[in-house]
Scaffold this active site. Structure first.
Site, PDB file in Angstrom:
ATOM      1  N   GLU A   1       0.833  -1.208   0.000  1.00  0.00           N
ATOM      2  CA  GLU A   1       0.000   0.000   0.000  1.00  0.00           C
ATOM      3  C   GLU A   1       0.866   1.257   0.000  1.00  0.00           C
ATOM      4  O   GLU A   1       0.594   2.215  -0.736  1.00  0.00           O
ATOM      5  CB  GLU A   1      -0.920   0.010   1.224  1.00  0.00           C
ATOM      6  CG  GLU A   1      -2.134  -0.890   1.108  1.00  0.00           C
ATOM      7  CD  GLU A   1      -3.147  -0.632   2.215  1.00  0.00           C
ATOM      8  OE1 GLU A   1      -3.222   0.517   2.694  1.00  0.00           O
ATOM      9  OE2 GLU A   1      -3.857  -1.566   2.598  1.00  0.00           O
TER      10      GLU A   1
ATOM     11  N   SER B   1       4.866 -20.380  -1.609  1.00  0.00           N
ATOM     12  CA  SER B   1       4.717 -21.810  -1.354  1.00  0.00           C
ATOM     13  C   SER B   1       4.056 -22.455  -2.559  1.00  0.00           C
ATOM     14  O   SER B   1       3.413 -21.781  -3.370  1.00  0.00           O
ATOM     15  CB  SER B   1       3.853 -22.118  -0.112  1.00  0.00           C
ATOM     16  OG  SER B   1       4.414 -21.568   1.051  1.00  0.00           O
TER      17      SER B   1
ATOM     18  N   ASP C   1      -4.811  -3.056   6.368  1.00  0.00           N
ATOM     19  CA  ASP C   1      -5.134  -1.742   5.807  1.00  0.00           C
ATOM     20  C   ASP C   1      -4.398  -0.665   6.590  1.00  0.00           C
ATOM     21  O   ASP C   1      -4.292  -0.742   7.825  1.00  0.00           O
ATOM     22  CB  ASP C   1      -6.640  -1.456   5.874  1.00  0.00           C
ATOM     23  CG  ASP C   1      -7.378  -1.916   4.630  1.00  0.00           C
ATOM     24  OD1 ASP C   1      -6.718  -2.321   3.660  1.00  0.00           O
ATOM     25  OD2 ASP C   1      -8.626  -1.883   4.634  1.00  0.00           O
TER      26      ASP C   1
END
Length: 823
Positions: A195, A263, A338
């Site tokens: 972000e 993975s 967030d």
């Protein structure tokens, strides 16, 4: 003169003797902490005998009369082999590294304390179900039993490292295990830094299409335009300056986004298996270390035997199998973080804005003790959205408007986290349905759980998914004002909203951290996925066979062919192949032509013995840097690894992306072909200066060595030669057998992140299942089990995964019997 010589000879001889005595003493003291695996020990408080049979790979097979005693045995075995690693993980989760290492780890401790990782773990103890509570307590008692044995028998303080640092080891607590589980979630986090980086690039470029080039959504329908970050955060000036972030160092669990997680896990139903049984392969990827974060163990529970990969400090088999079920995990890349911009009250900076006006931060002051320094006092602050983080972490200061601070919303920051209960339920599950139900209790970090029983295969995304409103200003992709209702989380979505794939008609399913679903926001799961490349190679390998075997799954797990190389080289070299005038030997033009000839005949195999992977990797690295450096300036340093989708967009000129090829500061208009040629010349010059010799003499393995380094002693002169493990390896950033490169100079292609554990399970013949870890079971550098599995791992070999106790005993390196102490 003769007398002086005799005295010098005597002094030299004395020095040699003293050095020998010091070395012998150091070796003796260090060797005292090597456990005797063939022993009978009386343990106070134990109610029934426990047997720990260590097979010839030093994998403990633990047998006892009750499950709690089995967990006691696991705690004992973990402490025998990995006590230093466990205490370091605990100190990290507690934010207490600076008590040992001084000011250099202060920023790590500060950030961990601000997140309150250990406090939330303590709160979560009471949220566990009774079985898990008993398991945590028994596991802690097992660890403490070994610590007591070390103290009573003077067994070298339990590990050689304790001679260099404080020998004090606090007793293990159930909260310690939960804190380590949360610490693993810290290592897997990606969205916060993404972000911030997207916001920086958005401010700097000012063109949403160009932001989408560099940080694209995974291919597929549903692409949505990003909002203008300048509108979300007015007052933040665009800047090409490097991200300002605290230097955390090698002991930090906070890793850059490129190294956060990866993975592979894939499964085949009986209809797609040659032997008629289900198949499962799993190889979770984390940063390499010596010893590995993984530890193999077998637990004989009342519900049946379980064997697989554990993490020292936790009483759970995280990936493995029982007689009836196999399970593996991959990082789901669910958007579970967030960043919120919190506006301060201009009249009172101790208050922040909410939808209902200003309110005070939840604050408390704490003291961090620092070795050889003054204690540090910091103030922790929380908002309704989460903890407040300083601007010098993750580059947050560069995207925070004046008069604001940033807070982090994260599903991991939960004081009633039942993920450990979910893990122990999964170990006792008898079929796929039981396993999927166990996933309901998993909170964080979010994973893709791949499970098979004898008849069915399934994949379920587990972990809490934030409930965002449809009107969220950035759809979770950029920091947003935290006081606006539309941006705030409304709790979590129901478990039924998590993607599930049960018994697909194709009979094959898998995940390589790729995009799994295309759903509209807010049910989208994520806009940022961990892989767009490995999945293409996996899909091809799965589709080329009508039926699969254990061997074909092993072949896929170890595959080193780069789909990325095969896809990009024809694009970037299409106007360079076999072009140009004849050039004399030794000239740059002749060297470039020879490099292009080699790459034209190469099949994309990132084999350690070939020169082509190194030429390709150096070329792509220089090419990306040339494309973005003039636009981003020092911010280009954040893109340490080649972004394949970006290169493809540029050379296919998707939405005008070829504009990146033109150098802003020059008067001419450069073409993409010209930039590709210059980048190749620059890469070849770097290869010549770094490795010398002809192109044919280059070897990928020389540059792509796996670095299994000791997190504490790995940089200490002399000691590093004993504790670090280095191996030439195949694979690369985008191969199924993933060997993620370091990215930065001076060793950009060192292999630092990959499959520390590999397991392949065949339920047509379960005892033919195999596994391996990247180092050895012991964390003691003087043990022969410190690195004995590492060479097998490097060569792509495995050891059997059997639940047959007779096989374990047949070639055991020792049997430890724990018996109740006589009254």
């Amino acid at each position: 003169m003769a007398g002086l010589f005799r005295w010098l000879l005597r002094l030299f001889t004395a020095a040699i003797i003293l050095a020998a005595l010091a070395g012998t003493t150091a070796y003796y003291l260090a060797a005292r902490s090597l456990p005797d695996y063939d022993d009978t020990l009386a343990i106070a408080g134990l109610e029934a005998p426990i047997e720990i049979v260590r097979d010839n790979a030093n994998v403990p097979h633990i047998f006892a009369a009750s499950d709690t005693d089995v967990f006691f045995g696991l705690g004992f075995a973990h402490a025998q082999d990995r006590l230093w690693q466990m205490t370091m993980l605990r100190r990290t989760a507690q934010g207490r590294l600076s008590e040992l290492f001084g000011a250099r780890t202060l920023k790590i401790d500060e950030l961990i304390r601000r997140l309150d990782i250990y406090g939330l773990a303590q709160s979560s103890v009471k949220a566990q179900d009774p079985y898990t509570t008993a398991a945590l307590e028994a596991y802690a008692a097992g660890v403490n039993a070994w610590i007591a044995r070390v103290n009573s028998d003077a067994r070298g303080r339990g590990a050689p490292e304790f001679f260099l640092f404080t020998p004090e080891v606090a007793l293990w607590q159930p909260a310690d295990s939960l804190a380590i589980a949360k610490l693993m979630g810290v290592r897997l986090a990606t969205h916060l830094e993404t972000e911030v980086l997207r916001a920086r690039v958005s401010l700097l470029l000012g063109d949403e299409a160009r932001v989408r080039d560099l940080l694209p959504d995974a291919p597929g329908p549903g692409l949505a335009a990003l909002p203008d970050y300048a509108a979300l955060a007015p007052g933040v000036a665009p800047s090409a300056a490097p991200l300002t972030r605290a230097e955390l160092g090698p002991l930090s669990p906070f890793v850059p986004r490129a190294f956060a997680s990866a993975s592979n896990a894939f499964a085949a139903a009986p209809s797609r298996s040659a032997a008629g049984g289900t198949l499962l392969a799993n190889d979770p990827h984390l940063g390499f270390s010596a010893p590995s974060i993984w530890y193999l163990a077998r637990l004989e529970l009342a519900s049946g035997g379980v064997i697989g990969a554990t993490i020292p400090g936790m009483p759970a088999v995280m990936a493995g199998r029982s007689a009836r079920l196999g399970w593996g995990m991959t990082s789901s890349y669910m958007d579970d973080q967030d960043v919120f911009l919190e506006q301060l009250n201009p009249e009172n900076p101790e208050e922040y804005r909410t939808p209902n006006g200003f309110r005070p931060f939840e604050s408390r002051r704490i003291i961090i003790r620092v070795a050889d320094g003054a204690p540090e006092t910091i103030t922790l602050r929380w908002t309704e959205n989460g903890p407040v983080l300083p601007g010098d972490h993750f580059g947050l200061g560069s995207i925070t408007p004046p008069g604001h601070v940033t807070a982090l919303g994260w599903t991991l920051l939960n004081g009633a986290d039942t993920s450990m209960s979910a893990a122990l339920k999964l170990m006792r599950a008898q079929n796929v349905d039981d396993a999927l139900e166990a996933g309901r209790f998993f909170i964080a970090p979010s994973q893709n759980l791949v499970v098979v029983d004898h008849d069915t295969i399934a994949m379920q995304t587990i972990g809490a998914m934030p409930r965002r409103l449809a009107g969220h200003q950035s759809e979770g992709r950029l920091p947003v004002p935290g006081w606006k209702d539309e941006n705030r989380w409304q709790g979590w979505l129901n478990y039924a909203a998590n993607p599930r794939f049960l018994a697909p008609e194709s009979g094959i399913l898998g995940n390589t951290n790729n995009k799994t679903v295309e759903r509209p926001f807010p049910l989208h799961v994520s806009f940022d996925w961990g892989d767009t490349q490995r999945i293409q190679r996996w899909k091809r390998l799965m589709e080329t066979r009508e039926v699969h075997t254990r061997e074909s799954f092993i072949e896929a797990q170890l595959d080193t062919v780069s789909f990325t190389a095969r896809a990009l080289l024809p694009l970037i070299g299409r106007d360079l192949w076999f072009t140009g005038e004849p050039a004399p030997l030794g000239s740059p033009e002749r060297r470039r032509q020879r490099a292009l000839e080699l790459l034209a005949e190469w099949n994309g195999d990132m084999n350690e013995h070939l020169p082509e992977p190194l030429i390709y990797a150096a070329w792509l690295r220089r090419l990306q840097d040339r494309l973005i450096r003039d636009d981003l300036g020092p911010l280009a340093n954040e893109f340490t690894h080649v972004e394949p989708l970006f290169i493809e967009r540029v050379f296919r000129d998707i939405d005008g992306a070829s504009a990146w090829c033109d150098i802003r500061q020059s008067g001419a208009v450069e073409s993409c072909t010209e930039i590709a040629r210059r980048s190749l010349d620059e890469a070849l010059l770097w290869l010549s200066e770094t490795y010398g010799g002809s192109l044919e003499s280059l070897r990928w393995g020389a540059a792509h060595q796996a670095w299994h380094d000791h997190p504490v002693l790995g940089e200490v002169p002399f000691l590093k030669w004993f504790v670090n493990i280095r191996q030439p390896t195949s694979g690369g950033d985008n191969t199924l057998n993933r060997g993620l490169t370091k990215g930065g100079d001076p060793f950009p292609f060192a292999n630092v992140h990959g499959a520390g554990f590999r397991g392949v399970y065949d339920f047509a013949d379960p005892d033919s299942s195999v596994f391996v870890i990247s180092t050895g079971q012991s964390g003691h550098p003087l043990s022969r089990h410190y690195d004995d599995l590492g060479e097998l791992w490097r060569r792509g070999e495995y050891i059997p995964m059997s639940l047959d106790p007779d096989l374990a005993r047949a070639a055991a390196v020792g049997v430890t019997r724990l018996v109740p102490e006589a009254p």
